[in-house]
Design a protein around this motif. Structure first.
Motif, PDB file in Angstrom:
ATOM      1  N   ARG A   1       0.928  -1.366   0.144  1.00 42.03           N
ATOM      2  CA  ARG A   1      -0.077   0.493   0.392  1.00 42.03           C
ATOM      3  C   ARG A   1       1.185   0.774  -0.135  1.00 42.03           C
ATOM      4  O   ARG A   1       2.108   1.750   0.396  1.00 42.03           O
ATOM      5  CB  ARG A   1      -0.837  -0.273   0.959  1.00 42.03           C
ATOM      6  CG  ARG A   1      -1.828   1.095   1.294  1.00 42.03           C
ATOM      7  CD  ARG A   1      -3.264   0.915   0.744  1.00 42.03           C
ATOM      8  NE  ARG A   1      -4.366   0.881   0.240  1.00 42.03           N
ATOM      9  CZ  ARG A   1      -4.838   1.818   0.172  1.00 42.03           C
ATOM     10  NH1 ARG A   1      -4.404   1.132  -1.546  1.00 42.03           N
ATOM     11  NH2 ARG A   1      -5.956   2.734  -0.454  1.00 42.03           N
TER      12      ARG A   1
ATOM     13  N   SER B   1       1.111   8.976   0.037  1.00 42.17           N
ATOM     14  CA  SER B   1       1.325   9.856  -0.969  1.00 42.17           C
ATOM     15  C   SER B   1       3.385  10.412  -0.624  1.00 42.17           C
ATOM     16  O   SER B   1       4.250  10.936  -1.593  1.00 42.17           O
ATOM     17  CB  SER B   1       0.816  11.304  -0.339  1.00 42.17           C
ATOM     18  OG  SER B   1       0.895  11.796   0.533  1.00 42.17           O
TER      19      SER B   1
ATOM     20  N   ASN C   1       0.028   7.206 -11.496  1.00 41.60           N
ATOM     21  CA  ASN C   1      -1.574   6.857 -11.422  1.00 41.60           C
ATOM     22  C   ASN C   1      -1.340   5.849 -10.519  1.00 41.60           C
ATOM     23  O   ASN C   1      -0.983   4.373 -10.387  1.00 41.60           O
ATOM     24  CB  ASN C   1      -2.587   6.652 -12.504  1.00 41.60           C
ATOM     25  CG  ASN C   1      -3.736   6.589 -12.100  1.00 41.60           C
ATOM     26  OD1 ASN C   1      -4.706   6.266 -11.377  1.00 41.60           O
ATOM     27  ND2 ASN C   1      -4.262   6.024 -13.113  1.00 41.60           N
ATOM     28  N   TYR C   2      -1.828   5.842  -8.711  1.00 44.24           N
ATOM     29  CA  TYR C   2      -2.270   4.896  -8.213  1.00 44.24           C
ATOM     30  C   TYR C   2      -3.286   4.271  -7.735  1.00 44.24           C
ATOM     31  O   TYR C   2      -4.169   5.290  -6.967  1.00 44.24           O
ATOM     32  CB  TYR C   2      -1.196   5.018  -7.308  1.00 44.24           C
ATOM     33  CG  TYR C   2      -0.506   3.896  -6.226  1.00 44.24           C
ATOM     34  CD1 TYR C   2      -1.275   2.465  -6.192  1.00 44.24           C
ATOM     35  CD2 TYR C   2      -1.881   4.499  -4.553  1.00 44.24           C
ATOM     36  CE1 TYR C   2      -0.696   1.911  -4.729  1.00 44.24           C
ATOM     37  CE2 TYR C   2      -1.543   3.594  -3.651  1.00 44.24           C
ATOM     38  CZ  TYR C   2      -1.374   2.486  -3.971  1.00 44.24           C
ATOM     39  OH  TYR C   2      -1.329   1.095  -2.807  1.00 44.24           O
ATOM     40  N   ASP C   3      -4.226   3.276  -8.288  1.00 44.96           N
ATOM     41  CA  ASP C   3      -5.139   3.264  -7.945  1.00 44.96           C
ATOM     42  C   ASP C   3      -5.603   1.750  -7.700  1.00 44.96           C
ATOM     43  O   ASP C   3      -5.617   0.680  -8.846  1.00 44.96           O
ATOM     44  CB  ASP C   3      -6.513   3.677  -8.732  1.00 44.96           C
ATOM     45  CG  ASP C   3      -8.040   3.117  -8.801  1.00 44.96           C
ATOM     46  OD1 ASP C   3      -8.418   3.637  -7.914  1.00 44.96           O
ATOM     47  OD2 ASP C   3      -8.852   3.695  -9.762  1.00 44.96           O
ATOM     48  N   ASP C   4      -6.349   1.246  -7.152  1.00 48.10           N
ATOM     49  CA  ASP C   4      -7.185  -0.096  -6.577  1.00 48.10           C
ATOM     50  C   ASP C   4      -5.370  -1.310  -6.439  1.00 48.10           C
ATOM     51  O   ASP C   4      -5.872  -2.382  -7.028  1.00 48.10           O
ATOM     52  CB  ASP C   4      -7.740  -0.295  -8.233  1.00 48.10           C
ATOM     53  CG  ASP C   4      -9.210  -0.565  -7.693  1.00 48.10           C
ATOM     54  OD1 ASP C   4     -10.177  -0.119  -6.850  1.00 48.10           O
ATOM     55  OD2 ASP C   4      -9.716  -0.548  -9.261  1.00 48.10           O
ATOM     56  N   ASP C   5      -4.938  -0.121  -5.769  1.00 46.53           N
ATOM     57  CA  ASP C   5      -3.687  -0.816  -5.517  1.00 46.53           C
ATOM     58  C   ASP C   5      -2.469  -1.310  -6.621  1.00 46.53           C
ATOM     59  O   ASP C   5      -1.537  -1.958  -6.628  1.00 46.53           O
ATOM     60  CB  ASP C   5      -4.004  -2.614  -4.503  1.00 46.53           C
ATOM     61  CG  ASP C   5      -4.127  -2.062  -3.097  1.00 46.53           C
ATOM     62  OD1 ASP C   5      -3.737  -1.029  -2.317  1.00 46.53           O
ATOM     63  OD2 ASP C   5      -5.146  -3.518  -3.258  1.00 46.53           O
ATOM     64  N   GLN C   6      -2.851  -0.527  -7.945  1.00 47.05           N
ATOM     65  CA  GLN C   6      -2.206  -0.502  -8.889  1.00 47.05           C
ATOM     66  C   GLN C   6      -1.022   0.677  -9.421  1.00 47.05           C
ATOM     67  O   GLN C   6      -1.925   1.588  -8.937  1.00 47.05           O
ATOM     68  CB  GLN C   6      -3.181  -1.554 -10.062  1.00 47.05           C
ATOM     69  CG  GLN C   6      -1.893  -1.705 -11.449  1.00 47.05           C
ATOM     70  CD  GLN C   6      -3.187  -1.866 -12.542  1.00 47.05           C
ATOM     71  OE1 GLN C   6      -4.230  -2.841 -12.140  1.00 47.05           O
ATOM     72  NE2 GLN C   6      -2.684  -2.001 -14.026  1.00 47.05           N
ATOM     73  N   LEU C   7      -0.459   0.611  -9.711  1.00 51.43           N
ATOM     74  CA  LEU C   7       0.631   1.875  -9.862  1.00 51.43           C
ATOM     75  C   LEU C   7       0.866   1.657 -11.390  1.00 51.43           C
ATOM     76  O   LEU C   7       1.582   0.748 -11.614  1.00 51.43           O
ATOM     77  CB  LEU C   7       1.887   1.775  -9.132  1.00 51.43           C
ATOM     78  CG  LEU C   7       3.094   3.289  -9.540  1.00 51.43           C
ATOM     79  CD1 LEU C   7       1.966   4.252  -8.628  1.00 51.43           C
ATOM     80  CD2 LEU C   7       4.018   2.580  -8.731  1.00 51.43           C
ATOM     81  N   ASP C   8       0.359   3.135 -11.742  1.00 51.32           N
ATOM     82  CA  ASP C   8       0.680   3.147 -13.533  1.00 51.32           C
ATOM     83  C   ASP C   8       1.930   4.388 -13.617  1.00 51.32           C
ATOM     84  O   ASP C   8       1.481   5.447 -13.105  1.00 51.32           O
ATOM     85  CB  ASP C   8      -0.415   3.237 -14.378  1.00 51.32           C
ATOM     86  CG  ASP C   8      -1.115   2.037 -14.532  1.00 51.32           C
ATOM     87  OD1 ASP C   8      -0.876   0.798 -14.303  1.00 51.32           O
ATOM     88  OD2 ASP C   8      -1.948   2.207 -14.290  1.00 51.32           O
TER      89      ASP C   8
END
Length: 94
Positions: free
Chosen positions: A6, A9, A46-53
């Motif tokens: 997790r 910031s 972009n960090y969303d739903d425990d996925q980092l792009d």
């Protein structure tokens, strides 16, 4: 492969800064500082739903007499992404 931990910031700020350093090193490996007038990195996380792009917009201004090969620049960016993947695996995986 283990799961991405997790991210806070502060983690995202660190990741962005460190990826910028990785990119700068790889670009400077293929472009002489004499030929490079300006390097502008725009790193978007972009960090969303425990996925980092991670996407990067690389702006490079060359000396007018420079003969930079765009393929070399693309290879440097690709190499930076590979090193970045290793960095994430070592520092931000559970």
């Amino acid at each position: 492969m283990s799961k991405l931990k997790r991210l806070s910031s502060d983690d995202l700020t660190t990741i962005s800064d460190d990826f910028g350093e990785i990119l700068e090193k790889e670009v400077s490996r293929v472009i002489s500082t004499k030929e490079l007038e300006d390097l502008d990195l725009d790193i978007m996380l972009n960090y969303d739903d425990d996925q980092l792009d991670v996407d990067v917009d690389l702006g490079v201004s060359f000396d007018e007499l420079s003969e930079i090969d765009q393929d070399l620049l693309s290879e440097a960016v690709d190499e930076a992404y590979l090193k970045f993947d290793s960095y994430i695996d070592e520092n931000f995986r559970e």
